[in-house]
Write a protein that holds these residues in place. Structure first.
Motif, PDB file in Angstrom:
ATOM      1  N   GLY A 114       0.810  -1.156  -0.147  1.00 37.94           N
ATOM      2  CA  GLY A 114       0.052   0.042   0.012  1.00 37.94           C
ATOM      3  C   GLY A 114       1.004   1.358  -0.136  1.00 37.94           C
ATOM      4  O   GLY A 114       2.049   1.419   0.035  1.00 37.94           O
ATOM      5  N   GLN A 121      -6.888  -0.800   2.448  1.00 36.49           N
ATOM      6  CA  GLN A 121      -7.260  -0.876   0.854  1.00 36.49           C
ATOM      7  C   GLN A 121      -8.698  -0.546   0.704  1.00 36.49           C
ATOM      8  O   GLN A 121      -9.174  -0.167  -0.365  1.00 36.49           O
ATOM      9  CB  GLN A 121      -6.759  -2.339   0.392  1.00 36.49           C
ATOM     10  N   VAL A 124      -9.825   2.913  -0.458  1.00 34.79           N
ATOM     11  CA  VAL A 124      -9.127   3.617  -1.462  1.00 34.79           C
ATOM     12  C   VAL A 124     -10.455   3.869  -2.545  1.00 34.79           C
ATOM     13  O   VAL A 124     -11.109   2.794  -2.854  1.00 34.79           O
ATOM     14  CB  VAL A 124      -8.068   2.750  -2.276  1.00 34.79           C
ATOM     15  N   ASP A 125     -10.630   4.975  -3.250  1.00 31.14           N
ATOM     16  CA  ASP A 125     -11.489   5.348  -4.379  1.00 31.14           C
ATOM     17  C   ASP A 125     -11.241   4.569  -5.609  1.00 31.14           C
ATOM     18  O   ASP A 125     -12.059   3.513  -6.041  1.00 31.14           O
ATOM     19  CB  ASP A 125     -11.738   6.572  -4.503  1.00 31.14           C
ATOM     20  N   ASP A 126     -10.051   5.062  -6.324  1.00 28.22           N
ATOM     21  CA  ASP A 126      -9.949   4.327  -7.579  1.00 28.22           C
ATOM     22  C   ASP A 126      -8.847   3.446  -7.161  1.00 28.22           C
ATOM     23  O   ASP A 126      -7.589   3.847  -7.380  1.00 28.22           O
ATOM     24  CB  ASP A 126      -9.347   5.675  -8.486  1.00 28.22           C
ATOM     25  N   GLU A 127      -9.107   2.123  -7.389  1.00 32.27           N
ATOM     26  CA  GLU A 127      -8.042   1.233  -6.757  1.00 32.27           C
ATOM     27  C   GLU A 127      -7.101   1.019  -7.905  1.00 32.27           C
ATOM     28  O   GLU A 127      -5.806   0.977  -7.711  1.00 32.27           O
ATOM     29  CB  GLU A 127      -8.710  -0.169  -6.412  1.00 32.27           C
ATOM     30  N   ARG A 128      -7.517   1.064  -9.176  1.00 28.47           N
ATOM     31  CA  ARG A 128      -6.554   0.800 -10.151  1.00 28.47           C
ATOM     32  C   ARG A 128      -5.505   2.016 -10.235  1.00 28.47           C
ATOM     33  O   ARG A 128      -4.307   1.404 -10.323  1.00 28.47           O
ATOM     34  CB  ARG A 128      -7.170   0.457 -11.331  1.00 28.47           C
ATOM     35  N   TYR A 130      -4.664   3.716  -7.890  1.00 27.35           N
ATOM     36  CA  TYR A 130      -3.859   3.625  -6.523  1.00 27.35           C
ATOM     37  C   TYR A 130      -2.817   2.666  -6.505  1.00 27.35           C
ATOM     38  O   TYR A 130      -1.527   2.968  -6.209  1.00 27.35           O
ATOM     39  CB  TYR A 130      -4.812   3.555  -5.351  1.00 27.35           C
ATOM     40  N   LEU A 131      -3.133   1.451  -6.932  1.00 27.46           N
ATOM     41  CA  LEU A 131      -2.248   0.189  -7.039  1.00 27.46           C
ATOM     42  C   LEU A 131      -1.055   0.411  -8.206  1.00 27.46           C
ATOM     43  O   LEU A 131      -0.125   0.300  -7.725  1.00 27.46           O
ATOM     44  CB  LEU A 131      -2.878  -0.891  -7.509  1.00 27.46           C
ATOM     45  N   GLU A 156      -7.796  -6.260   1.302  1.00 30.89           N
ATOM     46  CA  GLU A 156      -8.006  -6.275  -0.049  1.00 30.89           C
ATOM     47  C   GLU A 156      -9.335  -5.879  -0.165  1.00 30.89           C
ATOM     48  O   GLU A 156     -10.207  -5.903   0.592  1.00 30.89           O
ATOM     49  CB  GLU A 156      -7.770  -7.595  -0.464  1.00 30.89           C
ATOM     50  N   THR A 157      -9.617  -5.781  -1.602  1.00 34.46           N
ATOM     51  CA  THR A 157     -10.974  -5.840  -2.096  1.00 34.46           C
ATOM     52  C   THR A 157     -11.060  -7.013  -2.802  1.00 34.46           C
ATOM     53  O   THR A 157     -10.019  -7.606  -3.310  1.00 34.46           O
ATOM     54  CB  THR A 157     -11.376  -4.419  -2.798  1.00 34.46           C
ATOM     55  N   THR A 160      -8.716  -6.524  -5.740  1.00 33.19           N
ATOM     56  CA  THR A 160      -7.350  -6.352  -5.629  1.00 33.19           C
ATOM     57  C   THR A 160      -6.407  -7.607  -6.186  1.00 33.19           C
ATOM     58  O   THR A 160      -5.642  -6.953  -6.991  1.00 33.19           O
ATOM     59  CB  THR A 160      -7.091  -6.126  -4.078  1.00 33.19           C
TER      60      THR A 160
END
Length: 288
Positions: A114, A121, A124-128, A130-131, A156-157, A160
């Motif tokens: 992270g 995790q 997080v709004d925009d996970e793609r 962010y990662l 995780e979501t 993820t």
């Protein structure tokens, strides 16, 4: 809700796995190298002040890790020729670059953990995006793209793992439900064993155990896994946080625990990266 991320697979029904050199137990140290923001509550040793901003009591306890304790832990790991598998917050790259330099000099491997340990995790709004930022920040700072993932507080979501696979990662540590790696129902993704039980944060701060207890727990865990590994290899993960195990009063107990492991025959002192890579090379399908 049905769990579609991985299938049930009892350990007694699997094809045997083997480790390099005929080793019975693959052992790695999962070293959490983290950054905590000063304006958000996080892991605390005293909840009475945890919601304050600033919170010198708890922030200072955590901040002892990168300032002092990690250098003490490095010396212990070096003594036993153990390379850390670092669960790395991306913010560490900017905040504590000396740690990255020292880890690279030691051949440590870097897993994405992270952005910082004040952001879970699930928040997080925009996970793609962010990662992507996390992975690319770590790659730029360390010179190597991370292969593994541990979420802050093991979060995780459901998206993820597939998003991590898109970014070229190949395993996660978040699902602490096995003593062997296994394949997720996400192409190219494995779960590699990690530990909540053999974890200094829980042992010392949640359960109030002492240094002698810690050493005995490490020995007991290893002895049981070693006995069970007569027919099929096992993984032993030791999860550490510098601000916990690196306290002056505890470092000698880490030294004692690692001495027991490192001097035992039939042990592969390795990294989580190497465990994942080796397992992927010898097991082509999820065991029935």
């Amino acid at each position: 809700m049905k769990n579609t991320l991985f299938d049930y697979s009892p350990i007694v029904g699997r094809e045997p796995i083997s480790w390099p050199g005929g080793a019975r137990v693959a052992f790695y140290v999962g070293l959490n190298v983290e950054h905590f923001t000063i304006d958000r509550p996080s892991t605390s040793i005293n909840e009475a002040t945890a919601a304050l901003v600033p919170d010198p009591l708890n922030y200072g306890w955590r901040d002892y890790g990168p300032r002092v304790a990690i250098w003490r832990v490095m010396e212990v790991l070096d003594r036993h020729a153990i390379r850390a598998s670092v669960l790395l917050n991306a913010d560490v790259c900017e905040q504590y670059p000396q740690i990255i330099e020292a880890g690279n000099a030691r051949g440590w491997v870097w897993l994405a953990h992270g952005k910082n340990n004040s952001t879970l995790q699930a928040d997080v709004d925009d996970e793609r995006a962010y990662l992507t930022e996390v992975v690319e920040t770590i790659q730029k700072a360390t010179g190597r793209r991370p292969r593994g993932w541990l979420g802050p507080a093991l979060t995780e979501t459901f998206q993820t793992p597939p998003l991590l696979a898109e970014l070229g990662l190949s395993y996660v540590l978040d699902w602490t439900n096995d003593d062997q790696p296994y394949r997720l129902n996400v192409p190219g993704m494995l779960s590699v064993p990690y530990s909540l039980e053999l974890n200094d944060l829980g042992i010392f701060t949640m359960h109030g155990r002492n240094g002698g207890d810690f050493v005995q727990m490490v020995k007991d865990q290893f002895d049981q896994l070693y006995a069970e590994s007569a027919d099929s290899g096992r993984v032993m993960a030791l999860a550490l946080h510098p601000f916990v195990i690196g306290q002056a009063s505890r470092a000698k107990y880490l030294d004692q625990a690692l001495e027991y492991i490192a001097n035992h025959p039939g042990v592969w002192l390795t990294t989580s990266d190497e465990i994942a890579e080796h397992y992927a090379s010898i097991v082509t399908a999820t065991p029935a």
